[in-house]
Design a protein around this motif. Structure first.
Motif, PDB file in Angstrom:
ATOM      1  N   SER A   1       0.839  -1.194   0.000  1.00  0.00           N
ATOM      2  CA  SER A   1       0.000   0.000   0.000  1.00  0.00           C
ATOM      3  C   SER A   1       0.877   1.247   0.000  1.00  0.00           C
ATOM      4  O   SER A   1       1.838   1.351   0.773  1.00  0.00           O
ATOM      5  N   PRO A   2       0.588   2.241  -0.854  1.00  0.00           N
ATOM      6  CA  PRO A   2       1.414   3.454  -0.895  1.00  0.00           C
ATOM      7  C   PRO A   2       1.196   4.321   0.339  1.00  0.00           C
ATOM      8  O   PRO A   2       0.125   4.344   0.931  1.00  0.00           O
ATOM      9  N   ILE A   3       2.259   5.046   0.687  1.00  0.00           N
ATOM     10  CA  ILE A   3       2.259   5.920   1.866  1.00  0.00           C
ATOM     11  C   ILE A   3       2.542   7.338   1.394  1.00  0.00           C
ATOM     12  O   ILE A   3       3.384   7.564   0.518  1.00  0.00           O
ATOM     13  N   ARG A   4       1.853   8.291   1.987  1.00  0.00           N
ATOM     14  CA  ARG A   4       2.088   9.707   1.679  1.00  0.00           C
ATOM     15  C   ARG A   4       2.702  10.367   2.917  1.00  0.00           C
ATOM     16  O   ARG A   4       2.223  10.171   4.043  1.00  0.00           O
ATOM     17  N   TYR A   5       3.758  11.157   2.681  1.00  0.00           N
ATOM     18  CA  TYR A   5       4.501  11.798   3.767  1.00  0.00           C
ATOM     19  C   TYR A   5       4.263  13.308   3.725  1.00  0.00           C
ATOM     20  O   TYR A   5       4.077  13.899   2.651  1.00  0.00           O
ATOM     21  N   SER A   6       4.282  13.899   4.900  1.00  0.00           N
ATOM     22  CA  SER A   6       4.141  15.352   5.019  1.00  0.00           C
ATOM     23  C   SER A   6       4.775  15.800   6.325  1.00  0.00           C
ATOM     24  O   SER A   6       4.939  15.002   7.263  1.00  0.00           O
ATOM     25  N   ILE A   7       5.157  17.071   6.355  1.00  0.00           N
ATOM     26  CA  ILE A   7       5.735  17.679   7.558  1.00  0.00           C
ATOM     27  C   ILE A   7       4.652  18.526   8.209  1.00  0.00           C
ATOM     28  O   ILE A   7       4.031  19.372   7.545  1.00  0.00           O
ATOM     29  N   LEU A   8       4.413  18.283   9.485  1.00  0.00           N
ATOM     30  CA  LEU A   8       3.396  19.067  10.184  1.00  0.00           C
ATOM     31  C   LEU A   8       3.826  20.530  10.238  1.00  0.00           C
ATOM     32  O   LEU A   8       4.974  20.837  10.598  1.00  0.00           O
TER      33      LEU A   8
END
Length: 781
Positions: free
Chosen positions: A406-413
């Motif tokens: 399953s693909p994962i999406r990353y982000s910086i809070l």
């Protein structure tokens, strides 16, 4: 002398009651008038001074219990007998002539055992005592008329279960109100009426004891024992009384714990964290209180590492909880054994043990949606300062354990990077710089990276990423502070003036070492000596006479040994001052020269205060003027007419289609005029003014007043559409210039107004138009 005669009745002889003979050595002494007392010795006689009466005896007539008789009584009827004391005249009466004593009612020994009376013989005529008063006792003879009673009953007692035979339980005591010193009326014997064969009682002492061994509380806890006490030594005819003894068996730890089932099965979701309750186990123990307290433990090492078991607050149940996080993907079930043990064990009952039991436990782990899991719990990254935007810092990685593909999406809070110094690739988690970093401004950046599943945005996890800004030698050394020193004009050559220190904002590894020197060389008026510790000493040269002139400006060059090496130049001012003998400054010549031409501090402050006051007054005046202008309101109609408002706004030009009503210009066919009145022209001022609407009553409102005047102006037909250029997209019918008719004309060519004018008559401006459309029709023959 008194003679007490006790009647020996035949039926009293059986009780063995005998009177007591006494010799009362008492003489009656007469006192003669005028003489002292004379003792007369009289002849003594034996008398009875004690009588007996049977209690509870009730006959039809008063019962004769005895007789009083005096020696002075000659039988002539001159002697009268008197009786006083306890019960005299009520319970006991005496015959005054004969001295016979009778009892008038039934007596109870338990109420009063004896009566003390006083007898006296007097002369019947003169009531003169013939004998001194004599005291005697009437005793109430006891009979068995009171049954035994237990004043403290009913009784309650406790005895431990499993007690041996003969264990004392309790002692019961009965009381008999009859006379214990006379016969067997108060001699008691105890027996068990109810409670056999479990308990027995001592016949004489009344001590209750166990009669059989190993009485089990779990079989029967409470026993009701009936104890009887019988007087007359227990023989027939005696009276009896009974009481109850409630015997309770107290608990002892004589029963080991026992699991009601050999296998326990539980299930728990893998997302349950450490400390979460999995289930309860209870080993049954019929004992009570502390004897039933349990301690649970996990026997197998595999289960003890993942789970833990403890006892609840009541000490009975075992609480199975999670010790380590569970993972359905790595392990789906656990099996182990649990042991329950009594915490308090009585050595006297070890033969009934062992006091523990074992059961098997199986825990099934259930799958649950889990957020992505990062490969590391925390990340520590580093990047050099002054790096160009887009420089690679590092990479974080997370994986969905439920579905690894399953693909994962990353982000910086945003709150962790408010200055937007970093960016992250949403697909692969690569972190890059967005702006150049400065270690001296901020050495560490703490980011929070969020990993979210694309399929489920609710499944997200966070990780802390610490980014360290690596130092580079990008700051030249500087003086630690501005130095402005002085030297006395009498200072000796080579004297130390000042120690200056350097400061480099870079780390030690980049600045390494700071050297200070003077570019003027050894011939300068002030010598700079590097101390090799980041400081330098300012010294007077060995051969120098200080001239009386301006302060020295000593240039100092600061250089570090980083890569690349950086340097800077600073200036230290050394004033030549006149000093007192103690070395303190008296005056400095540069200050003395400048003081006449300059202003003192007080003068400067006064000037600043005046300027500030003037500025405050100006601001206040402008504010008052503005407030006064805003307060002026047009409240009356005359005020509106007397105010001329000038504005430089242009009309809307071709786009201003709302300035006036152009309905009549759009379509001549639709501009039908009413038959009653000629059409009104908007390009000519009408002769009659339209009626002006009255001003609304009540307090004047400027907004309403302006709206009213604006509506009147819009509806006034006498106002021509100045500054308006209208574009008409309709061509008249029948004539090419039909659309050029006047604004108020709606008739076509050939209408009631007459034939149209020829185009040739319109002038030279319409010549071309006349040539194209103005051909004359051939005349009719």
């Amino acid at each position: 002398m008194w003679v007490f005669v006790r009647l020996l009745l035949a039926w009293l002889g059986s009780w063995g009651c005998a009177g007591k003979l006494v010799a009362p050595a008492q003489a009656w002494a007469g006192i003669k008038e005028g003489q002292g007392p004379t003792l007369l010795r009289a002849r003594r006689s034996w008398v009875w001074n004690q009588f007996f009466v049977i209690e509870e005896y009730a006959g039809p007539e008063p019962v004769l219990i005895g007789r009083l008789h005096s020696d002075v009584d000659r039988g002539e009827g001159q002697t009268k007998y008197l009786l006083t004391g306890e019960g005299a005249g009520t319970v006991f009466v005496i015959d005054e002539a004969t001295g016979n004593i009778h009892v008038t009612k039934s007596l109870d020994r338990e109420e009063k055992a004896q009566y003390v009376l006083l007898a006296q013989a007097v002369d019947r005529a003169s009531n003169r005592p013939l004998e001194p008063p004599s005291e005697f006792i009437i005793k109430v003879q006891d009979i068995n008329d009171n049954p035994p009673v237990f004043p403290l009953g009913p009784y309650h007692a406790t005895v431990p279960e499993m007690s041996n035979v003969g264990t004392s339980v309790i002692q019961v005591t009965a009381q008999d109100a009859d006379d214990p010193s006379y016969g067997n009326s108060a001699k008691l014997v105890y027996t068990v009426l109810d409670g056999l064969p479990f308990f027995s009682v001592d016949p004489q002492t009344g001590v209750v004891r166990t009669a059989i061994p190993n009485m089990d509380r779990e079989t029967q806890e409470v026993f009701l024992v009936v104890i009887q006490a019988k007087d007359m030594g227990g023989h027939m005819g005696g009276l009896s009384g009974s009481t109850t003894v409630t015997v309770t068996l107290s608990d002892v730890n004589d029963n080991p714990p026992k699991f009601p089932q050999s296998l326990y099965q539980f299930s728990v979701v893998e997302t349950a964290g450490p400390g979460a309750l999995v289930g309860r186990l209870r080993a049954q123990d019929p004992d009570l209180g502390d004897n039933a307290l349990m301690a649970y433990s996990i026997l197998d090492g595999e289960g003890a590492e993942t789970f833990s078991i403890s006892t609840d607050a009541q000490g009975r149940d075992g609480l199975l909880t999670i010790r380590k996080p569970l993972d359905f993907e790595s392990r789906r079930s656990y099996a182990f054994r649990v042991e329950a043990t009594n915490t308090l064990i009585d050595p006297a009952y070890l033969r009934r043990g062992p006091f523990k039991d074992v059961a098997s436990v199986r825990v099934a782990v259930q799958d649950a949606p889990e957020p992505p899991v990062f490969t590391h719990s925390t990340y520590h990254l580093a990047v050099p300062e002054n790096s160009a935007p887009g420089t690679l810092v590092g990479r974080v990685s997370a994986m969905d354990l439920d579905s690894p593909a399953s693909p994962i999406r990353y982000s910086i809070l945003p709150h962790s990077d408010p200055e937007r110094c970093f960016s992250i690739e949403p697909e692969d988690g690569t972190i890059r710089t967005s702006v150049p970093l400065d270690r001296e401004a901020r050495a560490w950046h703490n980011l929070t990276v969020l990993a979210t599943e694309l399929d489920s945005s609710a499944q997200a996890s966070r990780v802390q990423v610490t980014v360290q800004t690596l130092d580079e030698n990008d700051n030249a050394p500087q003086l630690a502070e501005p130095y402005d020193t002085f030297v006395c004009d009498t200072a000796a050559p080579g004297q130390l003036i000042q120690v200056v220190r350097a400061l480099d904002r870079d780390e030690v590894g980049n600045s390494s070492y700071v050297s200070l020197s003077s570019p003027l060389g050894p011939d300068a008026n002030v010598t700079v000596r590097d101390n090799r510790d980041g400081s330098a000493s300012l010294l007077l040269p060995p051969r120098l006479v200080l001239p009386r002139r301006e302060p020295y400006l000593v240039p100092i060059e600061l250089r570090d040994w980083g890569r690349p090496a950086l340097s800077s130049t600073a200036t230290v001012t050394v004033s030549i001052c006149r000093c007192k003998p103690d070395g303190s400054v008296a005056s400095c010549r540069p200050e003395a020269q400048l003081s006449p031409a300059g202003l003192s501090t007080g003068a400067l402050l006064a000037i600043l205060a005046c300027v500030g006051t003037l500025l405050a007054l100006v601001v206040l005046f402008v504010a008052l003027r503005r407030q006064k202008q805003e307060a002026l309101m047009v409240l009356e109609e005359e005020d509106v007419r007397e105010n001329i408002i000038t504005y430089d706004d242009e009309g809307g030009g071709e786009e201003d289609t709302e300035a006036f009503d152009i309905t009549a210009l759009q379509n001549p066919d639709g501009a039908a005029l009413p038959a009653s009145a000629p059409p009104a022209r908007r390009d000519v001022l009408p002769r009659a003014q339209p009626p002006r609407q009255p001003r609304p009553p009540g307090p004047a409102d400027v907004v309403q007043l302006l709206a009213l005047r604006l509506r009147e102006a819009d509806e006034d037909p006498g106002v021509p559409p100045y500054d308006s250029v209208q574009v008409y997209g309709y061509e008249g019918r029948g004539s090419s210039c039909g659309s050029l008719s006047s604004l108020g004309s709606g008739s076509e060519a050939g209408g009631p107004s007459g034939p149209p004018e020829p185009l040739d008559d319109w002038g030279p401006l319409f010549r071309t138009l006349a040539e194209l459309y103005g051909a004359k029709e051939p005349s009719a023959p």
